[in-house]
Design a protein around this motif. Structure first.
Motif, PDB file in Angstrom:
ATOM      1  N   SER A  24      -6.734  -2.559   3.421  1.00 19.02           N
ATOM      2  CA  SER A  24      -5.849  -1.523   3.958  1.00 19.02           C
ATOM      3  C   SER A  24      -6.668  -0.436   4.646  1.00 19.02           C
ATOM      4  O   SER A  24      -6.235   0.191   5.593  1.00 19.02           O
ATOM      5  CB  SER A  24      -4.970  -0.936   2.854  1.00 19.02           C
ATOM      6  N   MET A  25      -7.894  -0.246   4.177  1.00 18.67           N
ATOM      7  CA  MET A  25      -8.802   0.730   4.780  1.00 18.67           C
ATOM      8  C   MET A  25      -9.266   0.292   6.155  1.00 18.67           C
ATOM      9  O   MET A  25      -9.727   1.109   6.937  1.00 18.67           O
ATOM     10  CB  MET A  25     -10.070   0.766   3.915  1.00 18.67           C
ATOM     11  N   GLY A  26      -9.259  -1.026   6.399  1.00 19.09           N
ATOM     12  CA  GLY A  26      -9.724  -1.494   7.696  1.00 19.09           C
ATOM     13  C   GLY A  26     -10.814  -2.547   7.624  1.00 19.09           C
ATOM     14  O   GLY A  26     -11.426  -2.876   8.623  1.00 19.09           O
ATOM     15  N   PHE A  27     -11.056  -3.074   6.431  1.00 20.01           N
ATOM     16  CA  PHE A  27     -11.983  -4.202   6.315  1.00 20.01           C
ATOM     17  C   PHE A  27     -11.251  -5.457   6.776  1.00 20.01           C
ATOM     18  O   PHE A  27     -10.072  -5.641   6.470  1.00 20.01           O
ATOM     19  CB  PHE A  27     -12.438  -4.395   4.866  1.00 20.01           C
ATOM     20  N   SER A  62      -7.623  -5.639  -1.673  1.00 20.90           N
ATOM     21  CA  SER A  62      -6.451  -5.145  -0.957  1.00 20.90           C
ATOM     22  C   SER A  62      -6.708  -3.762  -0.393  1.00 20.90           C
ATOM     23  O   SER A  62      -6.385  -3.480   0.761  1.00 20.90           O
ATOM     24  CB  SER A  62      -5.250  -5.052  -1.892  1.00 20.90           C
ATOM     25  N   ILE A  63      -7.286  -2.925  -1.221  1.00 16.81           N
ATOM     26  CA  ILE A  63      -7.466  -1.551  -0.777  1.00 16.81           C
ATOM     27  C   ILE A  63      -8.490  -1.493   0.358  1.00 16.81           C
ATOM     28  O   ILE A  63      -8.340  -0.750   1.322  1.00 16.81           O
ATOM     29  CB  ILE A  63      -7.828  -0.623  -1.958  1.00 16.81           C
ATOM     30  N   PHE A  82      -6.558   3.707  -6.749  1.00 19.43           N
ATOM     31  CA  PHE A  82      -7.236   2.516  -6.221  1.00 19.43           C
ATOM     32  C   PHE A  82      -8.649   2.798  -5.725  1.00 19.43           C
ATOM     33  O   PHE A  82      -9.096   2.229  -4.736  1.00 19.43           O
ATOM     34  CB  PHE A  82      -6.439   1.883  -5.070  1.00 19.43           C
ATOM     35  N   LEU A  83      -9.346   3.709  -6.428  1.00 18.95           N
ATOM     36  CA  LEU A  83     -10.756   3.913  -6.064  1.00 18.95           C
ATOM     37  C   LEU A  83     -11.553   2.704  -6.544  1.00 18.95           C
ATOM     38  O   LEU A  83     -11.198   2.073  -7.545  1.00 18.95           O
ATOM     39  CB  LEU A  83     -11.292   5.187  -6.720  1.00 18.95           C
ATOM     40  N   ILE A 104      -0.423  -7.595  -3.133  1.00 20.92           N
ATOM     41  CA  ILE A 104      -0.971  -6.911  -4.298  1.00 20.92           C
ATOM     42  C   ILE A 104      -0.305  -5.543  -4.450  1.00 20.92           C
ATOM     43  O   ILE A 104       0.111  -5.148  -5.535  1.00 20.92           O
ATOM     44  CB  ILE A 104      -2.496  -6.727  -4.140  1.00 20.92           C
ATOM     45  N   LEU A 105      -0.161  -4.824  -3.329  1.00 21.78           N
ATOM     46  CA  LEU A 105       0.402  -3.472  -3.395  1.00 21.78           C
ATOM     47  C   LEU A 105       1.855  -3.515  -3.848  1.00 21.78           C
ATOM     48  O   LEU A 105       2.306  -2.675  -4.619  1.00 21.78           O
ATOM     49  CB  LEU A 105       0.285  -2.789  -2.034  1.00 21.78           C
ATOM     50  N   ARG A 106       2.590  -4.508  -3.377  1.00 26.64           N
ATOM     51  CA  ARG A 106       3.992  -4.656  -3.810  1.00 26.64           C
ATOM     52  C   ARG A 106       4.073  -4.808  -5.310  1.00 26.64           C
ATOM     53  O   ARG A 106       4.962  -4.277  -5.954  1.00 26.64           O
ATOM     54  CB  ARG A 106       4.615  -5.914  -3.179  1.00 26.64           C
TER      55      ARG A 106
END
Ligand SMILES: Nc1ncnc2c1ncn2[C@@H]1O[C@H](COP(=O)(O)OP(=O)(O)OP(=O)(O)O)[C@@H](O)[C@H]1O
Ligand SMILES: [Mg+2]
Lengths: 414, 223
Positions: free
Chosen positions: A316-319, A312-313, B95-96, A409-411
């Motif tokens: 969100s980063m752009g992958f 998820s992260i 979230f690292l 996932i973030l929710r």
């Protein structure tokens, strides 16, 4: 380094033990696959070589595949009158015009052919009577077309060229009758003719039923013993490429009419059995690799499950979804390749070990080494299969990973 | 100053047996150099709004424009590229990625963008990190750092590709007062000194009070 490879390697290295275990599965699968398939292929090649060598590639006999139709039924197929009890014309035994056919065959490149007259004769010695099959051939052809020269243990086919009254006998037959090399033997044919031959060569093919009954002599002697001067009842053919025999034989039969049987046709049942054996073998060894693939599936789907948050992260980063998919597919490929690179040498070691095993096959008289096939295709098949299994095993969880929605996932908070 | 992000009448309804309205007819716009806070009671739709603004979720109605470009018709790849180049996120939890060092985490978005060489990435990562007081944490793994340090690494990561807009969801919700203050000051400076737009969802009234503008949500609506 490509970013997907970079992340994939980090994932694998951060769980070394699990990675090694799943690689082991592939290693064992590949090694097992190689060992078994080389053994099966080796024995199959050995077997087929024996099949090909033990008999002529093509045998033309003085027979027809289907009886000739009566002229009257050929002329009036829908005739009103049915002629019954017509006695078919008696064919004279032997191949008509065999010399012409032989000349034809010999003029073709890559083809060796010879006429044979076979017949039965009774060998009486030391109070025992044994039926032997006399194979009458031109001695020069006997040397060139059959493989009997390779099986000679004493004397040679060349001696038969020098001594037209010589005979080549199987060692088993000689042992049975306690004959020895150089002895004279008396053979009686059904025509009542009796002739004396001198044993100038002995052979052992390893097949006892062959070694006990077959004998080779000059064709002229057989022709006169059987009162069939200038006749032959079969033509044997040897091709440079035995695999061509099937079609060559079919064409030949269509041209000359006489029944012409290739080695493939003669051993059709055996060849079919081999196909079934191969199917069973490949199913079993494939099962091993499929189990190994489950190991890969297991580790990668575990990673994917544990990494939902990281996925998820990254998204969100752009992958993108395909970036994520690549990361996990690459893990499968890396595990597959690692397994392959360790599995191939281990497989070779296993094959080498198997090759050292010596045994005596049933019905044979000699101890032999296990026949193993070291040809390249098996290595390619094993490699392709292992890699495909690994990629497929990784593909399913990778696709799942690609579908992860960061918001879900973030929710959830974590 | 130019508008970096504009939301026009966005509504987000979660489909289902009983549809849930997360965000109702919200219009906002953010300019460079602005520090905006979003507040509201728990469950009022603050996070949901942030995901819509950050292109992580799509509105059921209305549109989100980034630097004047409507994002409604963009495909996944274009949206991902916008997030990569123009946006930065910081969440309540850092979230690292646990397998990577702090510096590797920070340089990961640069790697994905692929514009800088390995050396340039390293130099830029080190520069961002030392500006956030993390110069001595470069090669530490997330589990070797404190919560506050990790959160600052997360901020550094959000800054990797020099984004114009930074979206944060309770970035100090999990930190002690001292660490909170440090992170809050960093975020405010990103807006005021580095001329980015910074949006912070927060429960912390003190933090919300530092903002140039405050958006208050109740039941998915701005009040
Ligand atoms: N997957 C979901 N299914 C149903 N309802 C949901 C779902 N996700 C969120 N909600 C509801 O949507 C509303 C908005 O949630 P959201 O997380 O945006 O609130 P929030 O303001 O961020 O709250 P908090 O301050 O507690 O983080 C809440 O009432 C929540 O219960
Ligand atoms: Mg929230």
């Amino acid at each position: 380094m490509n970013i997907a490879v970079f992340i994939a390697l980090k994932h694998l290295l951060s769980r070394k033990r699990q990675s090694v275990v799943s690689v082991m599965g592939i290693v064992i699968g590949v090694a097992f696959f190689l060992a078994i398939s080389s053994l099966m292929q080796g024995s199959q090649k050995d077997f087929i070589k024996q099949l090909i060598d033990s008999a002529p590639h093509i045998t033309v006999s003085d027979d027809f595949r289907a009886a000739k139709r009566q002229p009257v039924s050929a002329a009036y197929p829908h005739g009103l009158i049915d002629l019954r009890s017509v006695k078919p014309l008696t064919e004279t035994r032997g191949i008509r015009g065999y010399k012409k056919i032989l000349e034809d065959l010999k003029s073709m490149p890559g083809v060796l052919a010879s006429a044979v007259l076979t017949g039965q004769a009774l060998l009486s010695f030391a109070g025992k009577d044994v039926n032997v099959t006399l194979n009458g051939m031109i001695p020069e052809d006997l040397r060139d077309i059959t493989t009997i020269e390779d099986d000679m243990i004493r004397g040679s086919v060349d001696d038969l060229i020098a001594d037209r009254n010589g005979i080549l006998l199987g060692q088993s037959l000689m042992d049975k009758l306690s004959l020895s090399f150089g002895d004279n033997i008396t053979l009686a044919a059904s025509t009542g003719q009796v002739r004396v031959f001198r044993i100038i060569g002995t052979f052992r093919t390893g097949r006892s039923e062959y070694d006990e009954v077959q004998a080779f002599v000059d064709i002229k002697r057989v022709q006169s013993m059987l009162d069939r001067t200038n006749r032959a009842n079969s033509i044997i053919i040897k091709l440079d490429n035995p695999d061509d025999a099937f079609y060559f034989s079919r064409d030949l039969e269509a041209r000359i009419g006489y029944k012409s049987v290739s080695w493939q046709e003669a051993s059709e049942d055996l060849l079919n059995t081999l196909v079934i054996r191969n199917i069973i073998m490949y199913s079993v060894v494939s099962a091993v690799l499929i189990v190994a693939a489950f190991g890969i599936y297991n580790i990668i789907s575990t990673v994917v499950m544990e990494k939902h948050r990281d996925i998820s992260i990254m998204k969100s980063m752009g992958f993108t979804a395909s970036d994520v998919k690549q990361i996990f597919l690459i893990q499968g490929i890396v595990l597959g390749i690692a397994g392959l690179f360790a599995g191939l040498p281990l497989g070779c070691a296993l094959m080498y070990a198997l090759m050292q095993v010596r045994f005596k096959p049933p019905g044979a008289t000699e101890v032999i080494n296990m026949p193993l096939d070291w040809s390249v295709p098996q290595f390619l098949i094993a490699s392709a299969f292992a890699l495909t299994a690994a990629i497929l095993a990784a593909w399913l969880p990778a696709r799942k990973a690609a579908q992860v929605l960061p918001v879900d996932i973030l929710r959830g908070g974590m | 100053m130019s508008v970096l992000l504009e939301a026009r009448n966005i509504t987000r309804i979660l489909p289902g047996e009983i549809p849930v309205t997360l965000v109702r007819d919200v219009s906002v716009s953010f300019r460079a150099g602005e520090f905006i806070s979003i507040t509201g009671p728990s469950g009022s739709g603050k996070s949901s709004l942030l995901y819509l603004l950050g292109l992580l979720d799509k509105p059921t109605q209305g549109s989100v424009l980034i630097e004047g470009r409507d994002t409604a018709a963009m495909d996944e790849e274009e949206l991902a590229n916008l997030r990569l180049e123009r946006l930065g996120f910081v969440f309540q939890f850092h979230f690292l990625l646990p397998e990577f060092t702090a510096l590797e985490n920070v340089t990961l978005p640069m790697r994905r963008l692929g514009k800088l060489s390995e050396k340039e990435r390293r130099a830029r990562g080190e520069k961002i990190m030392s500006e956030l007081g993390l110069g001595d944490q470069l090669n530490k793994l997330p589990k070797q750092m404190s919560g506050g340090q990790c959160q600052r690494v997360a901020v550094a990561r959000a800054l990797a590709n020099d984004p114009v807009l930074i979206l944060t969801d309770e970035p100090t919700g999990n930190l002690d007062t001292v660490s909170s203050k440090v992170v809050q000051d960093i975020l405010k400076n990103l807006a005021h000194q580095q001329n980015r737009a910074v949006v912070a969802v927060t429960h912390d009234m003190n933090f919300a009070g530092m903002a140039d503008r405050r958006i208050h949500l109740v039941d998915g609506k701005i009040v």
